[in-house]
Design a protein around this motif. Structure first.
Motif, short mmCIF file in Angstrom:
data_model
loop_
_atom_site.label_atom_id
_atom_site.label_comp_id
_atom_site.label_asym_id
_atom_site.label_seq_id
_atom_site.Cartn_x
_atom_site.Cartn_y
_atom_site.Cartn_z
N MET A 291 62.14 8.75 -18.90
CA MET A 291 60.98 9.55 -19.52
C MET A 291 61.09 9.52 -20.88
SD MET A 291 58.93 9.80 -17.08
CE MET A 291 57.72 11.21 -17.40
N ALA A 292 62.49 9.59 -21.48
CA ALA A 292 62.88 10.02 -22.69
C ALA A 292 62.54 8.69 -23.67
CB ALA A 292 64.18 10.25 -22.83
N PHE A 293 62.34 7.65 -22.81
CA PHE A 293 61.81 6.43 -23.88
C PHE A 293 60.66 5.97 -23.49
CE2 PHE A 293 66.76 5.46 -23.44
CZ PHE A 293 66.87 5.04 -24.66
N LEU B 131 57.41 -10.32 -17.11
CA LEU B 131 56.37 -9.34 -17.18
C LEU B 131 57.11 -8.04 -17.64
CD1 LEU B 131 54.07 -9.83 -13.82
CD2 LEU B 131 53.70 -10.67 -16.14
N PRO B 132 56.85 -7.50 -19.09
CA PRO B 132 57.26 -6.48 -19.50
C PRO B 132 57.25 -5.25 -18.56
CG PRO B 132 55.98 -7.71 -20.99
CD PRO B 132 55.76 -8.40 -19.76
N PHE B 133 56.16 -4.94 -17.99
CA PHE B 133 55.98 -3.78 -17.24
C PHE B 133 57.08 -3.79 -16.15
CE2 PHE B 133 53.24 -5.97 -14.46
CZ PHE B 133 53.38 -5.29 -13.48
N LEU B 134 57.15 -5.17 -15.39
CA LEU B 134 58.11 -5.13 -14.26
C LEU B 134 59.54 -5.00 -14.79
CD1 LEU B 134 57.67 -5.34 -11.07
CD2 LEU B 134 57.72 -7.88 -11.54
N THR B 135 59.73 -5.49 -15.66
CA THR B 135 61.07 -5.65 -16.36
C THR B 135 61.60 -4.12 -16.42
OG1 THR B 135 60.90 -8.03 -17.23
CG2 THR B 135 62.54 -6.19 -18.08
N ILE B 136 60.95 -3.40 -17.04
CA ILE B 136 61.36 -2.12 -17.52
C ILE B 136 61.48 -1.06 -16.13
CG2 ILE B 136 60.51 0.16 -18.52
CD1 ILE B 136 59.05 -1.61 -20.81
N LEU B 137 60.51 -1.38 -15.13
CA LEU B 137 60.30 -0.88 -13.86
C LEU B 137 61.54 -1.06 -13.33
CD1 LEU B 137 57.43 -0.54 -11.52
CD2 LEU B 137 59.61 -1.29 -10.66
N GLY B 138 62.18 -2.35 -13.03
CA GLY B 138 63.34 -2.63 -12.42
C GLY B 138 64.52 -2.04 -13.05
N LEU B 139 64.59 -2.19 -14.51
CA LEU B 139 65.71 -1.67 -15.19
C LEU B 139 65.81 -0.11 -15.16
CD1 LEU B 139 65.59 -3.90 -18.33
CD2 LEU B 139 67.20 -4.26 -16.64
N SER B 140 64.76 0.40 -14.95
CA SER B 140 64.78 2.12 -14.99
C SER B 140 65.30 2.40 -13.71
CB SER B 140 63.19 2.54 -15.13
OG SER B 140 63.31 3.71 -14.97
N ALA B 141 64.59 1.75 -12.67
CA ALA B 141 65.25 2.03 -11.16
C ALA B 141 66.76 1.67 -11.13
CB ALA B 141 64.49 1.19 -10.17
N ALA B 142 66.97 0.63 -11.71
CA ALA B 142 68.59 -0.14 -11.71
C ALA B 142 69.53 0.86 -12.29
CB ALA B 142 68.77 -1.33 -12.14
N PHE B 143 69.04 1.42 -13.49
CA PHE B 143 69.86 2.60 -13.97
C PHE B 143 69.89 3.82 -13.39
CE2 PHE B 143 70.11 6.08 -17.10
CZ PHE B 143 71.37 6.13 -17.57
N THR B 144 68.66 4.20 -12.73
CA THR B 144 68.76 5.34 -11.64
C THR B 144 69.82 5.16 -10.51
OG1 THR B 144 66.81 5.85 -12.31
CG2 THR B 144 67.75 6.99 -10.36
N VAL B 145 69.90 3.91 -10.03
CA VAL B 145 70.95 3.54 -9.07
C VAL B 145 72.21 3.46 -9.40
CG1 VAL B 145 71.51 1.82 -7.19
CG2 VAL B 145 69.31 2.31 -7.52
N PHE B 146 72.40 3.26 -10.77
CA PHE B 146 73.71 2.98 -11.41
C PHE B 146 74.36 4.38 -11.75
CE2 PHE B 146 76.03 3.27 -15.36
CZ PHE B 146 77.12 2.60 -15.08
#
Length: 849
Positions: A321-323, A400-415
């Motif tokens: 959300m900060a980004f 797809l940019p929105f899908l990339t951001i979605l995946g990286l956001s979820a991956a960061f949360t799992v990390f």
């Protein structure tokens, strides 16, 4: 034009009424001016003719006056001659008188002569009388001549005045003729201009008729007059609207509503992603907490996984959300990160805490138990988390940019969840100490250790039954999941529209009312951009855009096509197309493809190149691109995860078996989702108002997330079997003992996952609902049917072959020891040296229990 005006008045289109009224008035004014000019020209011709006649009469009078003057001059000359003769008579009379005077003196002397003279005098008197008579006659004639002269003079003066007046009239007539001639010429010019204006008016009328024809099928007020629709275009993306912006927009409805007008807003305006946590999600977390308490026995033990999950979600979603002010992201991004962060955060902490708790019940010291739990289950958490992170990060593959951001956001949360579980959790476990285990549980464990009772758990009985009839179980699993997966062959994808919203929501009501009163296509218009040649005039550009609109209306499935705007340089026109069917229908998708396929036909027919865009077309493009990327995405994720599983299990068969089972459960999850959300089966149970295509990026998200979670359960379940096999148990026995050791915690973890995901099935965010359903049923199928039924049955059938690894591959693969067998050996050897009373095997048995 009057017919078009009447049609516009009947449709209530004020803008068109004003346009046609002005055009009609202009046309009537031009005709009136032309008639006035013609009348003025005819009057001028008549006045010119009268003036000419007056001039002719004046010229005749002038000629008559000139003849009178000539007669007067002749009379004057004759009078002058008479006067001269009278003067001569007077002179002669004077001479005779002079002779008479002279004769008086001689009278006496010449009396004889007197008589002669008398006779002569008489004669002369007679002559004198005759001369006097002639003089009187001349005088009379002179007076008559004078009178005639005076009359002629008066006539001359009158004629002169008439001549002056006639000249004035002639001048006035000439001036009038010139003026009327000028008016006639101007009238002719006005008539010519009127004809030009008439032709221009006709052209304007024809152009206006085309415009009216283009917009005739476009309605903003329903035929029954009960409903009006308005489209709003924002300067920013709809997702960028703040809650305050949305509230200000909704506040506009207060005025009309106060007058009894019902105002409904679409989901794009009502959808507020600022709140990603709703009531249903809270219910899911509560269910997960109940499962944790039942599994771990104390509030402290149950609270730690929830605390770790909340902290992980806070770190991951908070960073996302900060980004959000710097990066454009889909509205589903924080919701997906929240859903996955809660699920894996609770599960990963549960795996470690369960292992630690089991070791404490076996009598192990707190610090050592924490170290051993982190060194074994913690390793499994790290590798399980890596599979999920790989699967989510690989969402960048489609591009797809929105899908990339979605995946990286979820991956960061799992990390974040993984890092917290191997760093913060051990510290919290150390602070909790022995409070993690209740006194009741300790007494029960001590009683069982003092007086062991043979009581098999449900997991032992289950795995025994599964392995005893392994072949029928395997076939049954394949048949059942295969049957559930069959509807997936008819799967369609698209982005959700207002029909996917709850039935009592304004968004759904607005969608339904628009469909009922105007047609489904008004909920999702297409936008066709026409690339026009450079250098066109405004009229030429307008006509070319109308040509494109006319050709668009020929297509089946098009209700209306009207030019809506054009760039200032007139090189790009936008035509709004209203399709017959809704934005997510197959017919609309086919229409978009057909228009794009006919690109060359538009260029040849109109001279303009077209491109189909807009939200609906973009959604179709996204769906197709995501679907096309599914196979390469799956190949990358499966390939990397196979390598990871090969390192974990040091077996070629187990990774392949795990992947095959995953594909079966994935297909079943797809099939179940199609049944509910596309076919509408059990729609009332899952609050599906209008069945339709699945969320466009659901397949790729479900594939990545479910694969990561499936490998989690594979790692935790099969690593326990690997641990038993590594400690010397036969392969088939290791399947049963390893299963019985890991099944309870995997069951609890799966129930928690299902609870969390199921909470999103009834989320306030319609977009997340089908994803929550697919994940909940995917975990159900994979955890309980594949991992706890299919995998034990097949591995029992394979026996030692399940752990086959070529020698050359065994030499090059690093030993990651995820099950912690070397750690156990080291710790056990240490206890043998320092604490002879501690029996490692007993600890392992208690841990297994």
């Amino acid at each position: 034009m009057k017919q078009q005006l009447a049609a516009a008045e009947e449709a209530g289109n004020q803008e068109e009424i004003a346009k046609y009224t002005k055009a009609l008035n202009d046309l009537q004014s031009g005709l009136a001016e032309a008639e006035a000019g013609k009348a003025a020209a005819e009057s001028g011709i008549e006045q010119a003719t009268a003036g000419k006649q007056q001039a002719t009469a004046a010229l005749k009078q002038i000629a008559k006056a000139e003849a009178g003057l000539s007669s007067l001059d002749a009379a004057r000359k004759e009078l002058d001659a008479g006067q001269a003769q009278a003067q001569a008579g007077r002179e002669e009379l004077e001479a005779n008188r002079s002779k008479l005077t002279d004769s008086k003196a001689q009278l006496a002397d010449a009396k004889a002569q007197l008589d002669a003279a008398k006779t002569e005098i008489a004669s002369n008197k007679e002559k004198l009388n005759q001369g006097q008579a002639e003089l009187d006659a001349g005088k009379t004639k002179l007076e008559a001549g004078q009178r005639e002269f005076d009359a002629k003079k008066a006539q001359f003066l009158a004629g002169k005045e008439q001549l002056v007046e006639a000249k004035k009239q002639l001048d006035a007539g000439e001036k009038t003729i010139k003026e009327k001639t000028a008016e006639l010429e101007q009238g002719e010019k006005d008539v010519a201009q009127g004809l030009k204006d008439l032709e221009s008016g006709r052209a304007e009328l024809e152009f206006a008729s085309r415009q009216v024809g283009a917009s005739s099928d476009m309605r903003f007020v329903s035929e029954d007059g009960s409903t009006a629709v308005s489209q709003v275009t924002f300067k920013v993306q709809t997702d960028a609207l703040t809650p305050d912006d949305r509230e200000q927009i909704k506040a506009i409805a207060a005025g009309p509503q106060a007058n009894g007008v019902e105002v409904l807003f679409s989901k794009e305006i009502l959808q507020d992603m600022s709140q990603v946590f709703g009531a249903s999600e809270i219910i899911g977390v509560i269910i997960a907490a109940i499962v944790l308490i039942a599994m771990l026995g104390t509030l402290v033990a149950a609270g730690l996984p929830l605390l770790l999950a909340i902290l992980g979600v806070g770190a991951g979603v908070g960073t996302t959300m900060a980004f959000s002010s710097l990066i454009d992201m889909a509205s589903i991004t924080p919701a997906l990160a929240l859903m996955l962060g809660l699920a894996v955060g609770i599960d990963y902490a549960l795996f470690i805490i369960h292992r630690h708790r089991s070791q404490l019940l076996g009598g192990m010291e707190v610090g050592e138990s924490i170290a051993r739990a982190v060194g074994t289950s913690g390793n499994a958490v790290v590798f399980a988390g890596l599979t999920v992170i790989i699967a989510l990060a690989a969402l960048a593959v489609p591009g797809l940019p929105f899908l990339t951001i979605l995946g990286l956001s979820a991956a960061f949360t799992v990390f974040c969840s993984v890092i917290l579980n191997i760093t913060l959790l051990p510290a919290l476990l150390s602070l909790a100490g022995n409070k993690l285990v209740s006194k009741r549980a300790r007494k029960k464990a001590a009683a069982q250790a003092a007086n062991p009772k043979i009581k098999e758990s449900f997991s032992i009985r289950w795995v025994r039954m599964v392995t005893k009839i392994a072949v029928p179980v395997t076939l049954l699993v394949v048949v059942v999941l295969g049957a559930i997966a069959l509807p997936a062959t008819q799967m369609r994808t698209a982005l959700p529209d207002g029909s996917a919203e709850p039935a009592d929501s304004q968004a759904f009501q607005a969608y339904e009312q628009t469909s009922d009163k105007f047609g489904s296509g008004y909920n999702g218009p297409l936008l066709v951009l026409a690339d026009l040649p450079a250098g066109l005039s405004e009229r030429q550009a307008d006509e070319m855009s109308l040509d494109v609109a006319d050709k668009l209306r020929v297509y089946n499935g098009v209700v209306a096509a009207i030019p809506v705007t054009m760039t200032e340089d007139r090189t790009l026109a936008a035509i709004q197309v209203i399709p017959t069917d809704g934005p997510s229908s197959e017919a609309t998708e086919a229409l978009v493809h057909q228009l794009r396929a006919d690109y060359a036909k538009f260029s040849e027919a109109t001279g303009a190149d077209i491109a189909v865009t807009g939200q609906v077309a973009a959604q179709i493009d996204v769906s197709e691109k995501v679907t096309a990327a599914l196979v390469p995405y799956l190949s990358i994720v499966v390939g990397l995860s196979l390598i990871l599983l090969l390192l974990v299990f040091r077996s070629v068969v187990v990774p392949l078996l795990a992947t095959g089972g995953f594909l079966l459960s994935l297909a079943a999850a797809f099939g179940a989702s199609v049944m509910v959300y596309q076919f509408g089966w059990f729609s009332s149970v899952f609050d599906v108002n209008v069945p339709g295509p699945l969320l466009s990026f659901l397949p790729i998200l479900l594939t990545g997330i479910l694969f990561g979670l499936a490998m989690d359960y594979q790692v935790f379940l099969v690593s326990a079997m690997r641990e038993r096999f590594a400690h010397g148990e036969p392969a088939k026995e290791a399947v049963r003992s390893g299963f019985s050791m890991a099944a309870p915690v995997v069951t609890a973890a799966a129930l928690i996952m299902i609870s969390v995901f199921a909470g999103f099935v009834f989320s306030h965010l319609a977009m997340i609902r089908p994803l929550g359903f697919a994940l909940a049923f995917g975990v159900l199928f994979d955890a309980f049917i594949i991992r706890m039924t299919f995998i034990p049955a097949v591995m029992h059938l394979l026996g030692d072959k399940a752990w086959y690894l070529p020698k050359w591959l065994d030499k090059i693969l690093p030993d990651v020891d995820v099950e912690g067998s070397k750690l156990n050996e080291m710790l056990e050897s240490g206890h043998d040296d320092s604490d002879a009373g501690f029996e490692p095997n007993q600890t392992k048995e208690n841990a297994a229990v």
